[in-house]
Scaffold this active site. Structure first.
Site: not given
Lengths: 327, 746, 165
Positions: B635, B704, B707
């Site tokens: 989520k 990651g 971004e």
């Protein structure tokens, strides 16, 4: 924000007693407080008119509408009579600002909304509207949102509102109460002033004069109405260009055309020459082009807003196609 | 690693792959799940406390004062008018100490200080302190500053010819391989295009704010909005001439950062100096206009992108040469080529960055520094190349998908770019796209579809966390790591709950306080991987302690629902910990970052419509397909991508920070005229994660995600615009005026 | 001055210039409403005044002594969430949370407006008010979310609107 004395007006006559140049009315406050925080507006006294009995929309004889100056934008847009008879006005209102701002902004206040020029908004810059005689930072600066019509050597500010554009297409009359007790009825066509060499004077209102109502005559029978707003994002942005149109047809020809424009000039812009190019004509792109030529004859860009000229031409032509049913 | 008693640390330097993760052998079943944020109820009820909201007794209100020239120095400052305002306590100037610039993320030294010199329009030079916010704000406008102006450099185009090579740093500014010029001359197909992007602002919803509280021993507590408290604390200490242990930063809830809160900004030192002088706590909140003026901007860029390909569409050369801008003496440059180094193969390569020195607001990091604007150029050029060759743009990319890092010649730790492109294409209906531009007209709108690849380097930063289990068997996680909307509170609870076999409700997470072990901070998409790994390591050690208390090997235990099960025994965890046990975990990057090129990858698909009358561009549909190793919470990870993709919409279509070329003043310094996307600009976005694990990245096998969503998103939109109307706009944002002249007459 | 906030009476002594937002945040300890821009350009400060959603930063406290002000704190608490608050949690209609109280107050106000039959800029027919995704997006465009939880915000609101229907 400079400090001020605050007074709640408990009657209309009480509201207009103060003719000091440093007194302002406050109703919704969404434009005034914005500017006061930046010390662009620095009233010494605020007269709160928000509880005065100016919040109704009433029928006028002849199927017109009288709108109280305190009617919020939202309520005006949602009124069934406005929706039924003045669709251009409802659409213009709904295209403006945000739900929250429309719930607070009033009819009177919205007419008086000041420019969003970036330099007007920054007291550290030269601005003839904010500080007469100091110069104009916008002309040789960044002027994307500023005017291409009605400018002067002193100012190129645009009027940013939507509602007033529709009202100009609808030939609104602004009703005021003056400190001497007289009522004044000012055609919206005479209400705003060109900047000339006094861009700080934006309307013909006198000191202490309060807008009480706006009257809309009945629109022409069978008119098609539209409001089209062109902007840099899908919502919550001022118009680059907007068009408010009220057009009637008869026998395949344009019988009447009222066209007002936002984002182009220091007030909602309307030009008889545009309408003269249309009335009596059979709709065609050539006719629409001639109307655009008339509108843009004196148009002048200042570098970052040159695009408004072709944008206006294209938008007007498309609007006229919609308004006349031509495709 | 096995330890007893308090103060035990489990450290790991990622020198070797970490193939087995406790997150896979554990059975609690919370990791990866789309759990509601544990801080959710606080946020939706207005009970989460942000920097400006702490109720501090005897607080004075500060309002910052800016300089109103572009370059020069202050010769006099008249504060009499300001001090005469009722309620005003003082006007404080400390020319030497006030920050001239904000600081970059991760630095441990002070940024440029000294505000007698004016380096850019809007520099913060003083602070008014008053009993009320209104008095301080009023007085700030009454301050009369006299300047000695000097000629400044504000016009990028005028000074382009004087660009300088940046100093060497962690990111090399120049890299070269082979001969790109020759390859271009010899190629069957070439693209040589110039892309320009404007300055941008992170525009986090929470303006920078600090409350500075000094105690009698000269120690400072600063409530602030920070992404990286550990290094921010050091920056602040150095700025004030303090030892780092005399500064405590509290940033439990941060209203967005996106780069702007990586390093300290002027309001922090202003508040601290004022509070020291007054002997009272001072709160300084930046006005939104000041956030635009005096916190970092993303630099504008001018990027020359060259591609050369042979007759089979195989790239033989990639050239990515960039100009950006920054203040003199600043080393930061927008690393546009950062993803270009490894996205595609190609023998001959040149990737360079040069800085044009301008007297405008400091350039620094904004979400995906480098890729956010660099991929607009690379992925735009790839689209142009595909058209020239006459092949499908996805085909061009998959053909040139390298098997290993094309510059370093090391393997990728994990890479599924081709799969992202192919699965995204199928899901988006790529086959329905008409390759010929301007061929899908529906009423007043031209429709088009575009694609772009996405990459964002993955890295580890040193990070530490303490996890304890108290006498009741509840876990407490402590680290100064932050949650800036990234979901840190929840994922750290999930990692802890998974490994220790605890329901989420039994895990409490404390973040954003530098009294806790130093975390990696939220930046560079490294937060979840780094901080999550430190929590993992702490929990691994706790698990070993439990095993010892249980008298079994750690591998023989199952932890579930607060019980430890082994050897036919099932014992409540509380019975094994006495008064409580604790452990600290520490992760450090290591050789795995050199032995492997680590990056998250993805693919963006966008459908736009362009109005045939006005040139207005609206996004109709957008779908991002991403691979980022293990997804810790579906989520919150999805939300991170929604955010990145929307930043991509802004970068492509609406955002431009305008500097007046006469004095560098930011012209559109508010949210009314700096256009971030509003709700109506963004359709219901689709996000898909493909399954992946990365054993080289860290013990939690995650990469990651914060971004990745912005990287390439704008290029997909730009490519869709081209498909829609046949106009290639390389100057961002793609506003209607850039399309009007080239669109057919209405 | 006396103010009625969330059904309770508060005594405060704000400056005549104090906005309702600063009254809440600085004078009566209700920091749930947020300051994002202080100029009516972001919506983070949205509260309900007499049930209508407004930007509390652009109106003076002194003008609202006779009005009912509802803030996020008045809609619900972590232990007793308003359905809109619960929907935002379930759908992840936030990230950093700073715009969230304004989004929720605005959404509650917006649903009332739709119930009253108010149309929007994107309505084809000004006499009806359906709440498609496009309608919700337009009506909520006065609440900027830089984390861009927009898609989830729309889902959360549609959830509550559907339940109310």
């Amino acid at each position: 924000m400079k400090s001020f004395t605050y007074e709640k007006a408990d009657s209309l006559t009480a509201a207009v007693t103060d003719v000091s140049p440093t007194t302002r009315f406050i109703a919704g406050g969404t434009n005034l407080l914005d500017l006061m925080k930046l010390q662009v507006e620095t009233p010494a006294k605020l007269v709160d008119i928000s509880r005065l009995p100016l919040g109704d929309i009433e029928e006028m004889e002849g199927a017109g509408l009288r709108i109280g100056a305190l009617v919020p934008n939202s309520d005006l847009a949602a009124d069934p009579r406005v929706i039924a008879r003045y669709e251009v006005l409802s659409r213009a209102l709904l295209a403006g600002a945000s739900g929250q701002l429309r719930n607070k902004a009033t009819t009177g206040g919205n007419l008086l909304q000041r420019t969003r020029c970036y330099y007007f908004y920054d007291p550290s810059t030269a601005c003839n509207k904010r500080a007469p005689g100091s110069g104009c930072s916008a002309m040789a600066g960044f002027n994307r949102i500023l005017a291409i019509l009605g400018t002067s050597d002193h100012c190129i500010a645009t009027h940013p509102g939507d509602m007033p554009v529709a009202m100009r297409a609808l030939d609104a009359t602004i009703v005021t109460l003056k400190p001497d007790g007289d009522k004044r009825r000012i055609s919206i066509h005479d209400f705003y002033r060109l900047p000339g060499d006094t861009p700080d004077v934006e309307t013909v209102l006198e000191r202490g004069e309060l807008i009480t109502h706006v009257e809309l005559p009945a629109p022409p029978e069978g008119a098609r109405q539209l409001y089209r707003k062109v902007r840099d994002r899908a919502s919550y942005a001022f118009a680059l260009v907007s068009v408010a149109g009220v057009v009637t047809m008869a026998d395949g020809k344009i019988a009447s055309a009222a066209l007002a424009f936002g984002g182009l000039g220091p007030m909602p812009w309307r030009d008889e020459a545009v309408e003269a190019a249309l009335v009596g004509q059979v709709p065609s792109d050539a006719v629409f082009g001639a109307a655009a030529d008339a509108l843009l004859k004196e148009a002048k860009g200042f570098g970052s807003n040159d695009f408004k000229i072709p944008l206006t031409r294209r938008t007007l032509i498309a609007c006229l196609r919609d308004l006349t049913g031509a495709k | 690693m096995l330890g007893l008693g308090k103060g035990d640390t489990n450290s790991l330097t990622m020198d070797k792959p970490h193939p087995d993760s406790l997150l896979d052998s554990s059975v609690q079943g919370v990791i990866g799940k789309p759990l509601d944020r544990i801080d959710g109820p606080l946020k939706v009820s207005g009970s989460a406390t942000y920097a400006a909201e702490y109720d501090i007794p005897d607080l004075a209100h500060g309002f910052l004062v800016r300089a109103t020239i572009g370059a020069g120095k202050i010769t006099a400052i008249d504060i009499d008018g300001a001090k005469a305002i009722p309620g005003v306590i003082d006007v404080i100037t400390d020319y030497k100490t006030f920050l001239r610039n904000a600081q970059q993320g991760g630095e441990t030294c002070a940024p440029a200080q000294g505000v007698e010199e004016i380096a850019y329009y809007g520099e913060i030079v003083a602070i008014v302190v008053a009993e009320s916010y209104e008095a301080a704000r009023d007085a700030a406008y009454r301050i009369d500053i006299t300047y000695e102006a000097r000629d400044g450099r504000y016009d990028f185009d005028a000074h382009k010819g004087e660009a300088e090579k940046p100093p060497e740093g962690t990111i090399p500014p120049y890299s070269k391989q082979g001969d790109v010029d020759q390859a271009m001359a010899d190629a069957a197909y070439t693209v040589d295009a110039l892309f320009t992007t404007p300055s941008q602002n992170s525009a986090a919803m929470e303006p920078h704010a600090s409350i500075a509280v000094w105690d009698e021993d000269g120690a400072l507590t600063l409530y602030g909005a920070y992404q990286m408290p550990s290094s921010d604390k050091q920056q602040l200490a150095k700025s004030l001439g303090l030892k780092a242990d005399k500064v405590r930063i509290i940033a439990r809830y941060v209203g967005g950062g996106f780069g702007s809160k990586l390093g300290i900004a002027p309001e922090s030192v202003a508040a601290a100096v004022a509070a020291k002088k007054l002997g009272r706590p001072v709160k300084a909140v930046m006005a939104r206009q000041q956030v635009f003026d005096a916190t970092v901007r993303r630099s504008n860029t001018e990027q020359r992108l060259r591609l050369a390909a042979d007759a089979d569409g195989m790239l033989t050369a990639i050239g990515h040469e960039t100009l950006c801008s920054n203040l003199p003496d600043e080393g930061f440059f927008e690393p546009t080529g950062i993803g270009t180094h490894f996205m595609y193969g190609g023998e001959n390569r040149i990737i360079t960055h040069d800085i044009v020195r301008l007297d405008t607001t400091l350039s620094g990091s904004m979400r995906a520094p480098g890729e956010a604007v660099g991929l607009l150029a690379l992925e735009g050029a790839m689209d142009e190349l595909a058209e020239k060759i006459g092949i499908d743009p996805i085909d061009l990319r998959t053909r040139n998908d390298p098997q290993q890092d094309p510059e370093k010649n090391v393997p990728f730790s994990s890479r599924q770019l081709t799969r992202c492109l192919e699965e995204g294409a199928a899901s988006f209906g790529w086959d329905a796209r008409t390759p010929t531009p301007a061929s899908d007209r529906r009423g007043e709108w031209w429709h088009g579809i575009g694609v772009a690849a996405a990459c964002r380097s993955n890295m580890l930063q040193p990070s530490a966390a303490k996890v304890s289990i108290d006498g009741q068997g509840k876990a407490i996680v402590e680290t100064d790591m932050t949650d800036i909307g990234t979901g840190t509170y929840t994922i750290l609870a999930q990692i802890t709950g998974e490994i220790l076999g605890l329901p989420i409700a039994d895990v409490t997470v404390h973040l954003g306080d530098t009294d806790a072990p130093p975390g990696a901070g939220s930046g560079g998409s490294w937060g979840a991987g780094s901080s999550g790994s430190s929590v993992y390591l702490a929990c691994e050690m706790l698990r070993n302690k439990l095993a010892k208390a249980m008298g079994v090997e750690a591998g023989a235990m199952t932890l579930k629902d607060g019980r430890v099960i082994a050897d036919n025994r099932s014992v409540p965890i509380a019975d094994l910990v006495g008064d409580g046990i604790e452990a600290t975990g520490k992760i450090e990057p290591g050789k795995q970052e050199q032995d492997f090129t680590q990056s998250s990858f993805g693919a963006h698909f966008a459908e736009v419509k362009v109005n045939a009358v006005t040139g207005e561009v609206r996004v109709v549909r957008m779908h991002g397909v991403f691979t980022a190793g293990r997804i810790l919470n579906e989520k919150t990870a999805r939300s991170q991508c929604l955010g990145g993709m929307t930043f991509g919409i802004g970068g492509a279509l609406t955002e431009e920070l305008v500097h007046d070329p006469r004095n560098g003043k930011i012209v559109n310094r508010d949210l009314g005229e700096y256009h971030v996307p509003v709700n109506a600009d963004v359709p219901q976005l689709e996000v898909t994660f493909l399954d992946e694990r990365d054993i080289h990245a860290n013990p939690i096998h995650a990469k990651g995600i914060g971004e990745l969503g912005i990287a390439g998103a704008g290029a997909a939109i730009a490519n869709a615009v081209y498909n829609a109307v046949g106009v290639r706009v390389r100057d961002f944002p793609i506003t209607l005026d850039k399309l009007l002249d080239e669109m057919p007459a209405v | 001055m006396k103010f009625t906030i969330n059904g309770q009476s508060y005594d405060a002594d704000p400056d005549v210039r104090t906005s309702v937002l600063d009254l809440l945040r600085e004078h009566v300890g209700l920091t749930g409403s947020k300051k994002g821009c202080d100029h009516g350009q972001c919506g983070a400060c949205t509260v309900l005044i007499n049930g209508r959603r407004v930007n509390s930063c652009l109106t003076l406290a002194v003008m609202h002594q006779d009005d009912e002000i509802t803030t996020i704190e008045g809609l619900g608490t972590p232990e007793d969430l308003h359905p809109m608050q619960a929907a935002f949690v379930a759908h992840d209609g936030y990230q950093c949370g700073y715009c969230t109280p304004g989004q929720i107050c605005s959404a509650v106000g917006m649903l009332d407006e739709a119930k009253k039959g108010w149309a929007s800029h994107v309505s084809d027919d000004l006499t009806t008010s359906d709440l498609s995704n496009e309608e919700i997006s337009e009506r909520m465009s006065g609440n900027i979310c830089r984390c861009a939880a927009y898609s989830n915000i729309v889902d959360a609101i549609r959830d509550v609107a559907g339940a109310d229907a």
